[in-house]
Design a protein around this motif. Structure first.
Motif, PDB file in Angstrom:
ATOM      1  N   ASP A   1       0.821  -1.209   0.000  1.00 36.41           N
ATOM      2  CA  ASP A   1       0.000   0.000   0.000  1.00 36.41           C
ATOM      3  C   ASP A   1       0.857   1.262   0.000  1.00 36.41           C
ATOM      4  O   ASP A   1       0.555   2.232  -0.707  1.00 36.41           O
ATOM      5  CB  ASP A   1      -0.937   0.007   1.210  1.00 36.41           C
ATOM      6  CG  ASP A   1      -1.998  -1.083   1.123  1.00 36.41           C
ATOM      7  OD1 ASP A   1      -2.354  -1.460  -0.014  1.00 36.41           O
ATOM      8  OD2 ASP A   1      -2.462  -1.548   2.184  1.00 36.41           O
ATOM      9  N   ARG A   2       1.930   1.272   0.763  1.00 36.31           N
ATOM     10  CA  ARG A   2       2.811   2.447   0.808  1.00 36.31           C
ATOM     11  C   ARG A   2       3.511   2.652  -0.532  1.00 36.31           C
ATOM     12  O   ARG A   2       3.574   3.772  -1.045  1.00 36.31           O
ATOM     13  CB  ARG A   2       3.850   2.279   1.917  1.00 36.31           C
ATOM     14  CG  ARG A   2       4.790   3.459   2.006  1.00 36.31           C
ATOM     15  CD  ARG A   2       5.812   3.262   3.105  1.00 36.31           C
ATOM     16  NE  ARG A   2       6.728   4.367   3.123  1.00 36.31           N
ATOM     17  CZ  ARG A   2       7.797   4.490   2.332  1.00 36.31           C
ATOM     18  NH1 ARG A   2       8.069   3.558   1.462  1.00 36.31           N
ATOM     19  NH2 ARG A   2       8.578   5.540   2.408  1.00 36.31           N
ATOM     20  N   ILE A   3       4.028   1.562  -1.085  1.00 37.74           N
ATOM     21  CA  ILE A   3       4.737   1.672  -2.370  1.00 37.74           C
ATOM     22  C   ILE A   3       3.769   2.103  -3.469  1.00 37.74           C
ATOM     23  O   ILE A   3       4.098   2.940  -4.313  1.00 37.74           O
ATOM     24  CB  ILE A   3       5.433   0.340  -2.710  1.00 37.74           C
ATOM     25  CG1 ILE A   3       6.561   0.103  -1.706  1.00 37.74           C
ATOM     26  CG2 ILE A   3       5.966   0.346  -4.130  1.00 37.74           C
ATOM     27  CD1 ILE A   3       7.220  -1.241  -1.811  1.00 37.74           C
ATOM     28  N   LYS A   4       2.554   1.572  -3.453  1.00 38.40           N
ATOM     29  CA  LYS A   4       1.542   1.947  -4.447  1.00 38.40           C
ATOM     30  C   LYS A   4       1.228   3.432  -4.333  1.00 38.40           C
ATOM     31  O   LYS A   4       1.170   4.152  -5.340  1.00 38.40           O
ATOM     32  CB  LYS A   4       0.275   1.115  -4.232  1.00 38.40           C
ATOM     33  CG  LYS A   4      -0.842   1.462  -5.170  1.00 38.40           C
ATOM     34  CD  LYS A   4      -2.077   0.662  -4.825  1.00 38.40           C
ATOM     35  CE  LYS A   4      -3.274   1.212  -5.587  1.00 38.40           C
ATOM     36  NZ  LYS A   4      -4.525   0.686  -5.111  1.00 38.40           N
ATOM     37  N   LYS A   5       1.060   3.913  -3.101  1.00 41.83           N
ATOM     38  CA  LYS A   5       0.752   5.331  -2.883  1.00 41.83           C
ATOM     39  C   LYS A   5       1.887   6.220  -3.382  1.00 41.83           C
ATOM     40  O   LYS A   5       1.650   7.221  -4.074  1.00 41.83           O
ATOM     41  CB  LYS A   5       0.492   5.574  -1.390  1.00 41.83           C
ATOM     42  CG  LYS A   5       0.136   6.985  -1.049  1.00 41.83           C
ATOM     43  CD  LYS A   5      -0.069   7.131   0.453  1.00 41.83           C
ATOM     44  CE  LYS A   5      -0.233   8.601   0.814  1.00 41.83           C
ATOM     45  NZ  LYS A   5      -0.250   8.796   2.254  1.00 41.83           N
ATOM     46  N   LEU A   6       3.131   5.855  -3.064  1.00 37.99           N
ATOM     47  CA  LEU A   6       4.285   6.642  -3.525  1.00 37.99           C
ATOM     48  C   LEU A   6       4.396   6.619  -5.043  1.00 37.99           C
ATOM     49  O   LEU A   6       4.720   7.637  -5.672  1.00 37.99           O
ATOM     50  CB  LEU A   6       5.577   6.112  -2.892  1.00 37.99           C
ATOM     51  CG  LEU A   6       5.770   6.383  -1.402  1.00 37.99           C
ATOM     52  CD1 LEU A   6       7.022   5.695  -0.893  1.00 37.99           C
ATOM     53  CD2 LEU A   6       5.832   7.874  -1.125  1.00 37.99           C
ATOM     54  N   ALA A   7       4.146   5.466  -5.642  1.00 38.92           N
ATOM     55  CA  ALA A   7       4.220   5.360  -7.097  1.00 38.92           C
ATOM     56  C   ALA A   7       3.156   6.242  -7.745  1.00 38.92           C
ATOM     57  O   ALA A   7       3.417   6.893  -8.767  1.00 38.92           O
ATOM     58  CB  ALA A   7       4.051   3.910  -7.533  1.00 38.92           C
ATOM     59  N   GLU A   8       1.971   6.281  -7.177  1.00 40.74           N
ATOM     60  CA  GLU A   8       0.903   7.120  -7.734  1.00 40.74           C
ATOM     61  C   GLU A   8       1.211   8.602  -7.561  1.00 40.74           C
ATOM     62  O   GLU A   8       1.012   9.391  -8.480  1.00 40.74           O
ATOM     63  CB  GLU A   8      -0.437   6.777  -7.070  1.00 40.74           C
ATOM     64  CG  GLU A   8      -1.002   5.444  -7.496  1.00 40.74           C
ATOM     65  CD  GLU A   8      -2.253   5.056  -6.709  1.00 40.74           C
ATOM     66  OE1 GLU A   8      -2.584   5.731  -5.709  1.00 40.74           O
ATOM     67  OE2 GLU A   8      -2.893   4.061  -7.102  1.00 40.74           O
TER      68      GLU A   8
ATOM     69  N   MET B   1       2.068   6.921 -11.528  1.00 42.29           N
ATOM     70  CA  MET B   1       1.738   5.576 -12.000  1.00 42.29           C
ATOM     71  C   MET B   1       0.364   5.199 -11.475  1.00 42.29           C
ATOM     72  O   MET B   1      -0.023   5.583 -10.389  1.00 42.29           O
ATOM     73  CB  MET B   1       2.775   4.561 -11.511  1.00 42.29           C
ATOM     74  CG  MET B   1       4.166   4.801 -12.037  1.00 42.29           C
ATOM     75  SD  MET B   1       5.348   3.655 -11.308  1.00 42.29           S
ATOM     76  CE  MET B   1       5.094   2.255 -12.351  1.00 42.29           C
ATOM     77  N   LYS B   2      -0.371   4.462 -12.274  1.00 43.88           N
ATOM     78  CA  LYS B   2      -1.696   3.998 -11.878  1.00 43.88           C
ATOM     79  C   LYS B   2      -1.731   2.486 -11.974  1.00 43.88           C
ATOM     80  O   LYS B   2      -1.106   1.880 -12.832  1.00 43.88           O
ATOM     81  CB  LYS B   2      -2.780   4.579 -12.791  1.00 43.88           C
ATOM     82  CG  LYS B   2      -2.852   6.083 -12.797  1.00 43.88           C
ATOM     83  CD  LYS B   2      -3.353   6.585 -11.464  1.00 43.88           C
ATOM     84  CE  LYS B   2      -3.400   8.113 -11.489  1.00 43.88           C
ATOM     85  NZ  LYS B   2      -3.520   8.700 -10.211  1.00 43.88           N
ATOM     86  N   VAL B   3      -2.480   1.883 -11.062  1.00 47.91           N
ATOM     87  CA  VAL B   3      -2.649   0.435 -11.081  1.00 47.91           C
ATOM     88  C   VAL B   3      -3.837   0.111 -11.975  1.00 47.91           C
ATOM     89  O   VAL B   3      -4.937   0.635 -11.792  1.00 47.91           O
ATOM     90  CB  VAL B   3      -2.881  -0.115  -9.660  1.00 47.91           C
ATOM     91  CG1 VAL B   3      -3.150  -1.612  -9.698  1.00 47.91           C
ATOM     92  CG2 VAL B   3      -1.698   0.197  -8.779  1.00 47.91           C
TER      93      VAL B   3
END
Length: 100
Positions: free
Chosen positions: A68-75, A80-82
């Motif tokens: 969740d943290r990595i996804k948030k930082l990537a966004e 970046m979008k999932v």
């Protein structure tokens, strides 16, 4: 002439020297054991502190490497979008040191 049953002063002195040497040896052993016990106690305290720090670091690593943290930082930082279906669950990425 010597009387039978009398004790020579030489043997009394030898006896006291032997008793003194044994006493010094035993006292030295007691002091050494106490010193070693103190060192062992200090080492145990240090080991407990290191284990506690390791556990704290493990928890911190788990927080920082969560999906969740990595996804948030990537966004936020990389825009970046999932996309649905692009995430494989249960898969692991293995990176060899030689590839780095």
């Amino acid at each position: 002439m010597r009387k039978s049953g009398s004790i020579s002063i030489f043997w009394v002195i030898i006896f006291f020297v032997i008793i003194s040497a044994i006493s010094v040896f035993l006292i030295n052993n007691i002091i050494t054991v106490n010193k070693l016990n103190r060192e062992i106690s200090d080492l145990k305290d240090n080991l407990n502190r290191v284990n506690q720090a390791n556990n704290t670091y493990r928890i911190e690593i788990e927080k920082l490497s969560s999906y969740d943290r990595i996804k948030k930082l990537a966004e936020e930082r990389l825009n970046m979008k999932v996309v649905e279906g692009s995430v494989r669950t249960g898969s692991k990425i293995i990176i060899k040191k030689s590839d780095m």
